[in-house]
Design an enzyme around this catalytic site. Structure first.
Site, mmCIF file in Angstrom:
data_model
loop_
_atom_site.group_PDB
_atom_site.id
_atom_site.type_symbol
_atom_site.label_atom_id
_atom_site.label_comp_id
_atom_site.label_asym_id
_atom_site.label_seq_id
_atom_site.Cartn_x
_atom_site.Cartn_y
_atom_site.Cartn_z
ATOM 1 C CD GLU A 171 -2.748 1.116 2.552
ATOM 2 O OE1 GLU A 171 -2.365 0.517 3.569
ATOM 3 O OE2 GLU A 171 -3.856 1.676 2.464
ATOM 4 C CD GLU A 192 -7.332 1.568 6.269
ATOM 5 O OE1 GLU A 192 -6.585 0.728 6.788
ATOM 6 O OE2 GLU A 192 -6.949 2.350 5.366
HETATM 7 C C1 LER Z 1 -3.588 1.096 6.309
HETATM 8 O O1 LER Z 1 -4.344 0.478 5.331
HETATM 9 C C2 LER Z 1 -3.461 2.543 6.047
HETATM 10 O O2 LER Z 1 -4.107 3.080 5.177
HETATM 11 C C3 LER Z 1 -2.521 3.334 6.849
HETATM 12 O O3 LER Z 1 -2.960 4.660 6.960
HETATM 13 C C4 LER Z 1 -2.207 2.731 8.169
HETATM 14 O O4 LER Z 1 -1.768 3.664 9.076
HETATM 15 MN MN MN Z 2 -5.384 1.940 3.814
#
Ligand code: LER
Ligand code: MN
Length: 269
Positions: A152, A246
């Site tokens: 990510e 999220e």
């Molecule tokens: C985790 O998926 C994310 O987006 C981060 O900001 C974790 O701190």
């Molecule tokens: Mn994330």
């Protein structure tokens, strides 16, 4: 569009997780709201009773599209780029230990903050060498299980390593593993990308997972991001995976999950 939401299997400190706490009641609530899956934030698979988790999620008809690993960084300080070789090795072993569980769930393993940050005094080139080496080891261990990893890109306020989609794509080119792709997150892309839609298109079939929150990291619809445009770009790449919420549990977890799904389901995807 298949929607999931992040759920922690254990109590966690990370803020942008709407649901923490009692697992079964949370799964039941998430299913009742109309989500298709739960993305599980798992600090250590050794602490998880896989049979029990599978039983609960299947009983509620939910999938597990992805497993997050960031709590091993947030709560234990494990990372792929720590100057201490023993800590780097523990981080690699921890990710490898996710593979059998991910295979059972059919989930991708997320590499977020577990990659670490470049500590003062550490040469960024050296950190990148450690990162590539760790990812190669983890991808090699996950491949026989048929498991994919999603790295990510995370914004500058949380890490100095891999902030943009372009840096992420360059990194996966160096690693050279076909089971490594990217997890794109609308919150981070809003901070780092010149054009979110162009970056999504540039990533193409390397998008292995997708996180949504609005510009303020509240639920989609609570800020000023253009979700129809971003999701149009996402699905134009042929993306078949989940769109996973999220976001911060604000004004409270239930309201955020309910408002987020209502907003996304009203879009034509
Ligand atoms: C985790 O998926 C994310 O987006 C981060 O900001 C974790 O701190
Ligand atoms: Mn994330």
């Amino acid at each position: 569009m298949r929607l999931s939401i992040v759920l922690s299997t254990h109590a966690a400190q990370f803020q942008a997780v709407a649901f923490k706490g009692d697992f079964e009641s949370n799964v039941s609530k998430i299913a009742a709201l109309g989500y298709d899956g739960v993305e599980l934030a798992i600090r250590d698979p050794a602490l998880v009773d896989a049979d029990a988790v599978l039983k609960v999620v299947s009983a509620h008809g939910l999938a597990v599209p992805a497993m997050g690993t960031g709590q091993a960084w947030g709560e234990e300080g494990l990372s792929f780029t720590d100057p201490d070789a023993a800590i780097r090795a523990s981080a690699v072993e921890r990710v490898k230990s996710h593979a059998p569980l991910a295979a059972r769930f059919g989930a991708v393993i997320i590499i977020g903050l577990l990659r670490g940050i470049v500590r003062p005094g550490v040469d960024p080139g050296q950190a990148m060498v450690w990162l590539v080496d760790a990812l190669r080891q983890c991808c090699a261990a996950a491949r026989p299980c048929g498991v994919r990893l999603a790295l990510e890109p995370i914004c500058r306020y949380e890490t100095t390593l891999i902030n943009t989609v372009a840096q992420g794509l360059e990194l996966i080119g160096h690693v050279g593993a076909d089971n490594l792709g990217l997890l794109l997150d609308t919150f981070h892309m809003n901070i780092e990308e010149p054009s979110i839609e162009d970056s999504i298109r540039a990533c193409g079939d390397r998008i292995f997972h997708f996180h949504v929150s609005d510009s303020n990291r509240w639920y989609p619809g609570a800020g000023h991001l253009d979700f129809p445009s971003m999701l149009d770009a996402l699905f134009s790449t042929g993306y078949q995976g989940f769109v996973s919420g999220e976001f911060m549990p604000l004004p409270d977890a239930d309201t955020s999950a309910r408002q987020g799904i209502a907003f996304l389901r009203a879009l034509e995807f």
